[in-house]
Design a protein around this motif. Structure first.
Motif, PDB file in Angstrom:
ATOM      1  N   ALA A   8     -33.056  52.714  68.385  1.00 60.41           N
ATOM      2  CA  ALA A   8     -32.034  53.493  68.016  1.00 60.41           C
ATOM      3  C   ALA A   8     -31.797  53.735  66.584  1.00 60.41           C
ATOM      4  CB  ALA A   8     -30.679  53.034  68.757  1.00 60.41           C
ATOM      5  N   ASP A   9     -31.924  52.752  65.882  1.00 63.37           N
ATOM      6  CA  ASP A   9     -32.034  52.946  64.428  1.00 63.37           C
ATOM      7  C   ASP A   9     -32.971  53.895  63.877  1.00 63.37           C
ATOM      8  OD1 ASP A   9     -30.740  52.431  62.035  1.00 63.37           O
ATOM      9  OD2 ASP A   9     -32.012  50.961  61.280  1.00 63.37           O
ATOM     10  N   ARG A  10     -34.384  53.553  64.503  1.00 64.47           N
ATOM     11  CA  ARG A  10     -35.265  54.539  64.013  1.00 64.47           C
ATOM     12  C   ARG A  10     -34.918  55.969  64.295  1.00 64.47           C
ATOM     13  NH1 ARG A  10     -39.104  51.372  66.422  1.00 64.47           N
ATOM     14  NH2 ARG A  10     -38.998  49.737  65.115  1.00 64.47           N
ATOM     15  N   ALA A  11     -34.653  56.318  65.672  1.00 70.50           N
ATOM     16  CA  ALA A  11     -34.324  57.572  66.071  1.00 70.50           C
ATOM     17  C   ALA A  11     -33.112  58.190  65.155  1.00 70.50           C
ATOM     18  CB  ALA A  11     -33.941  57.543  67.410  1.00 70.50           C
ATOM     19  N   PHE A  12     -32.080  57.510  64.906  1.00 67.80           N
ATOM     20  CA  PHE A  12     -31.296  57.848  63.947  1.00 67.80           C
ATOM     21  C   PHE A  12     -31.893  58.254  62.747  1.00 67.80           C
ATOM     22  CE2 PHE A  12     -28.207  57.206  60.403  1.00 67.80           C
ATOM     23  CZ  PHE A  12     -27.352  57.904  60.708  1.00 67.80           C
ATOM     24  N   GLU A  13     -32.545  57.557  61.855  1.00 67.16           N
ATOM     25  CA  GLU A  13     -33.076  57.921  60.611  1.00 67.16           C
ATOM     26  C   GLU A  13     -34.259  59.083  60.908  1.00 67.16           C
ATOM     27  OE1 GLU A  13     -34.561  54.620  58.402  1.00 67.16           O
ATOM     28  OE2 GLU A  13     -32.855  53.674  58.594  1.00 67.16           O
ATOM     29  N   PRO A  35     -23.310  48.731  57.901  1.00 63.36           N
ATOM     30  CA  PRO A  35     -22.996  47.601  57.019  1.00 63.36           C
ATOM     31  C   PRO A  35     -23.796  46.911  56.379  1.00 63.36           C
ATOM     32  CG  PRO A  35     -21.978  47.652  59.200  1.00 63.36           C
ATOM     33  CD  PRO A  35     -23.165  48.662  59.240  1.00 63.36           C
ATOM     34  N   GLY A  36     -23.600  46.544  55.173  1.00 56.02           N
ATOM     35  CA  GLY A  36     -24.484  45.687  54.275  1.00 56.02           C
ATOM     36  C   GLY A  36     -24.560  44.488  54.554  1.00 56.02           C
ATOM     37  N   PRO A  37     -25.775  43.716  54.332  1.00 59.37           N
ATOM     38  CA  PRO A  37     -25.867  42.538  54.638  1.00 59.37           C
ATOM     39  C   PRO A  37     -24.773  41.446  54.310  1.00 59.37           C
ATOM     40  CG  PRO A  37     -27.357  43.088  52.815  1.00 59.37           C
ATOM     41  CD  PRO A  37     -26.677  44.206  53.427  1.00 59.37           C
ATOM     42  N   TYR A  38     -24.170  41.773  52.984  1.00 60.10           N
ATOM     43  CA  TYR A  38     -23.061  40.838  52.497  1.00 60.10           C
ATOM     44  C   TYR A  38     -22.036  40.874  53.431  1.00 60.10           C
ATOM     45  CZ  TYR A  38     -26.112  40.352  48.342  1.00 60.10           C
ATOM     46  OH  TYR A  38     -26.999  39.736  47.707  1.00 60.10           O
ATOM     47  N   THR A 151     -11.784  55.933  44.818  1.00 58.56           N
ATOM     48  CA  THR A 151     -13.226  55.325  45.028  1.00 58.56           C
ATOM     49  C   THR A 151     -13.598  55.154  46.623  1.00 58.56           C
ATOM     50  OG1 THR A 151     -13.113  54.347  42.792  1.00 58.56           O
ATOM     51  CG2 THR A 151     -14.885  53.697  44.472  1.00 58.56           C
ATOM     52  N   LEU A 152     -14.459  55.895  47.132  1.00 61.99           N
ATOM     53  CA  LEU A 152     -14.735  55.761  48.390  1.00 61.99           C
ATOM     54  C   LEU A 152     -15.877  54.554  48.735  1.00 61.99           C
ATOM     55  CD1 LEU A 152     -15.001  59.430  49.482  1.00 61.99           C
ATOM     56  CD2 LEU A 152     -13.216  57.811  49.960  1.00 61.99           C
ATOM     57  N   LEU A 153     -16.963  54.652  47.770  1.00 65.08           N
ATOM     58  CA  LEU A 153     -18.047  53.868  47.779  1.00 65.08           C
ATOM     59  C   LEU A 153     -18.465  53.355  46.325  1.00 65.08           C
ATOM     60  CD1 LEU A 153     -20.440  55.557  50.068  1.00 65.08           C
ATOM     61  CD2 LEU A 153     -18.970  53.870  50.860  1.00 65.08           C
ATOM     62  N   THR A 154     -18.911  52.266  46.254  1.00 66.89           N
ATOM     63  CA  THR A 154     -19.688  51.674  44.904  1.00 66.89           C
ATOM     64  C   THR A 154     -20.896  51.163  45.148  1.00 66.89           C
ATOM     65  OG1 THR A 154     -18.658  49.308  44.935  1.00 66.89           O
ATOM     66  CG2 THR A 154     -17.308  51.119  43.992  1.00 66.89           C
ATOM     67  N   SER A 155     -21.660  51.010  44.307  1.00 60.68           N
ATOM     68  CA  SER A 155     -23.208  50.474  44.421  1.00 60.68           C
ATOM     69  C   SER A 155     -23.149  49.021  44.308  1.00 60.68           C
ATOM     70  CB  SER A 155     -23.738  51.140  43.181  1.00 60.68           C
ATOM     71  OG  SER A 155     -23.500  50.571  41.893  1.00 60.68           O
ATOM     72  N   HIS A 156     -21.889  48.399  43.938  1.00 58.48           N
ATOM     73  CA  HIS A 156     -21.979  47.011  43.886  1.00 58.48           C
ATOM     74  C   HIS A 156     -20.913  46.224  44.952  1.00 58.48           C
ATOM     75  CE1 HIS A 156     -24.254  47.789  40.104  1.00 58.48           C
ATOM     76  NE2 HIS A 156     -24.242  46.634  40.365  1.00 58.48           N
ATOM     77  N   GLY A 162     -27.511  45.420  45.756  1.00 57.34           N
ATOM     78  CA  GLY A 162     -29.146  45.421  45.803  1.00 57.34           C
ATOM     79  C   GLY A 162     -29.715  46.330  46.573  1.00 57.34           C
ATOM     80  N   ARG A 163     -28.863  47.366  47.165  1.00 60.20           N
ATOM     81  CA  ARG A 163     -29.457  48.180  47.900  1.00 60.20           C
ATOM     82  C   ARG A 163     -29.242  49.820  47.360  1.00 60.20           C
ATOM     83  NH1 ARG A 163     -26.848  47.905  53.219  1.00 60.20           N
ATOM     84  NH2 ARG A 163     -28.262  49.508  53.744  1.00 60.20           N
ATOM     85  N   SER A 164     -29.754  50.159  46.356  1.00 62.19           N
ATOM     86  CA  SER A 164     -29.529  51.369  45.524  1.00 62.19           C
ATOM     87  C   SER A 164     -29.798  52.677  46.259  1.00 62.19           C
ATOM     88  CB  SER A 164     -30.144  51.375  44.142  1.00 62.19           C
ATOM     89  OG  SER A 164     -31.517  51.201  44.298  1.00 62.19           O
ATOM     90  N   THR A 165     -31.048  52.694  46.981  1.00 61.79           N
ATOM     91  CA  THR A 165     -31.329  53.751  47.798  1.00 61.79           C
ATOM     92  C   THR A 165     -30.395  54.067  49.227  1.00 61.79           C
ATOM     93  OG1 THR A 165     -33.057  52.463  49.100  1.00 61.79           O
ATOM     94  CG2 THR A 165     -33.760  53.455  47.140  1.00 61.79           C
ATOM     95  N   ALA A 166     -30.054  52.749  49.587  1.00 61.60           N
ATOM     96  CA  ALA A 166     -28.965  52.938  50.505  1.00 61.60           C
ATOM     97  C   ALA A 166     -27.796  53.736  50.079  1.00 61.60           C
ATOM     98  CB  ALA A 166     -28.687  51.485  51.340  1.00 61.60           C
ATOM     99  N   PHE A 167     -27.289  53.161  48.955  1.00 63.46           N
ATOM    100  CA  PHE A 167     -26.027  53.616  48.461  1.00 63.46           C
ATOM    101  C   PHE A 167     -26.099  55.367  48.038  1.00 63.46           C
ATOM    102  CE2 PHE A 167     -23.950  55.496  44.543  1.00 63.46           C
ATOM    103  CZ  PHE A 167     -22.720  55.088  44.957  1.00 63.46           C
ATOM    104  N   GLU A 168     -27.440  55.665  47.472  1.00 68.58           N
ATOM    105  CA  GLU A 168     -27.648  57.101  47.252  1.00 68.58           C
ATOM    106  C   GLU A 168     -27.681  57.846  48.601  1.00 68.58           C
ATOM    107  OE1 GLU A 168     -31.366  57.059  44.968  1.00 68.58           O
ATOM    108  OE2 GLU A 168     -30.254  55.980  43.298  1.00 68.58           O
ATOM    109  N   ARG A 169     -28.266  57.358  49.340  1.00 69.84           N
ATOM    110  CA  ARG A 169     -28.402  58.149  50.929  1.00 69.84           C
ATOM    111  C   ARG A 169     -26.891  58.225  51.529  1.00 69.84           C
ATOM    112  NH1 ARG A 169     -31.801  54.953  54.791  1.00 69.84           N
ATOM    113  NH2 ARG A 169     -32.210  54.046  53.092  1.00 69.84           N
ATOM    114  N   ALA A 170     -26.161  57.325  51.659  1.00 74.54           N
ATOM    115  CA  ALA A 170     -24.740  57.177  51.967  1.00 74.54           C
ATOM    116  C   ALA A 170     -23.885  58.158  51.128  1.00 74.54           C
ATOM    117  CB  ALA A 170     -24.022  55.863  52.106  1.00 74.54           C
ATOM    118  N   ALA A 171     -24.104  58.146  49.881  1.00 75.08           N
ATOM    119  CA  ALA A 171     -23.241  59.049  48.963  1.00 75.08           C
ATOM    120  C   ALA A 171     -23.579  60.505  49.075  1.00 75.08           C
ATOM    121  CB  ALA A 171     -23.285  58.609  47.659  1.00 75.08           C
ATOM    122  N   ASP A 172     -24.842  60.754  49.556  1.00 76.57           N
ATOM    123  CA  ASP A 172     -25.331  62.005  49.615  1.00 76.57           C
ATOM    124  C   ASP A 172     -24.897  62.393  50.859  1.00 76.57           C
ATOM    125  OD1 ASP A 172     -26.774  62.396  47.164  1.00 76.57           O
ATOM    126  OD2 ASP A 172     -28.588  61.772  48.029  1.00 76.57           O
TER     127      ASP A 172
END
Length: 185
Positions: A8-13, A35-38, A151-156, A162-172
């Motif tokens: 399902a995750d692959r289909a979403f991506e 949701p992130g790992p932390y 502020t909606l999202l932050t990179s930290h 530790g997931r900068s590409t995930a932040f960029e994808r979510a912000a986009d």
């Protein structure tokens, strides 16, 4: 053994690669990222603590002290509610607007009240703690709040540390939702 949550995750991506808004029912509130790992680890630890408190409540009830057992049970319910709320935190979007869910408060901004949603470089809080580090933030400027930035999202935060590409994808993704539904002036 098939793992349906992986497919399902692959289909979403794959669907997200085709279009920026890969959802059929856009009136339903959705978080455009996982949701992130932390955040997941903190919720799992809280649920583990709740299981120990529930076992303690059963032992106390077997010992005959019903009042203390009910207090332990109530504490376990509060811990479970906190873990679920921690998992629910984040930014949610729909055709009606953008919603920022914090631990104790939820704020919703309809798209017609949004001036802009953009990514900026600024000091951000590290995992929501008072310590700030230089990072990126997705900010929302509302028309009805005299240009005040939220502020909606932050990179930290707990989702993107530790997931900068995930932040960029979510912000986009949130920016695309804003461009799609925000009235153009």
């Amino acid at each position: 053994m098939p793992l349906p949550f992986l497919t399902a995750d692959r289909a979403f991506e794959e669907a997200a690669a085709d279009t920026a808004l890969p959802f059929d029912d856009r009136d339903q509130w959705r978080r455009p990222y996982r949701p992130g790992p932390y955040r997941v680890a903190a919720s799992a630890l809280l649920l583990l603590l709740a299981s120990y408190v529930l076992v303690a409540a059963v032992i106390i009830a077997a010992a005959g002290d019903v009042t203390a057992a009910s207090l332990c049970g109530a504490l376990a319910v509060l811990i479970i509610a906190a873990a679920l709320r921690l998992l629910r935190m984040g930014t949610w979007v729909s055709a009606r607007g953008v919603r920022h869910v914090a631990f104790l408060r939820t704020q919703t901004a309809p798209w017609n009240a949004v001036v802009t949603v953009r990514t900026v470089q600024q000091p951000v809080r590290w995992l929501g703690l008072p310590r700030t580090v230089q990072g990126q933030a997705l900010v929302l400027v509302r028309r009805d709040r005299q240009g005040e930035q939220a502020t909606l999202l932050t990179s930290h935060n707990g989702d993107f540390l530790g997931r900068s590409t995930a932040f960029e994808r979510a912000a986009d993704s949130v920016e695309v939702w804003a461009e799609e539904y925000r009235p153009q002036r």
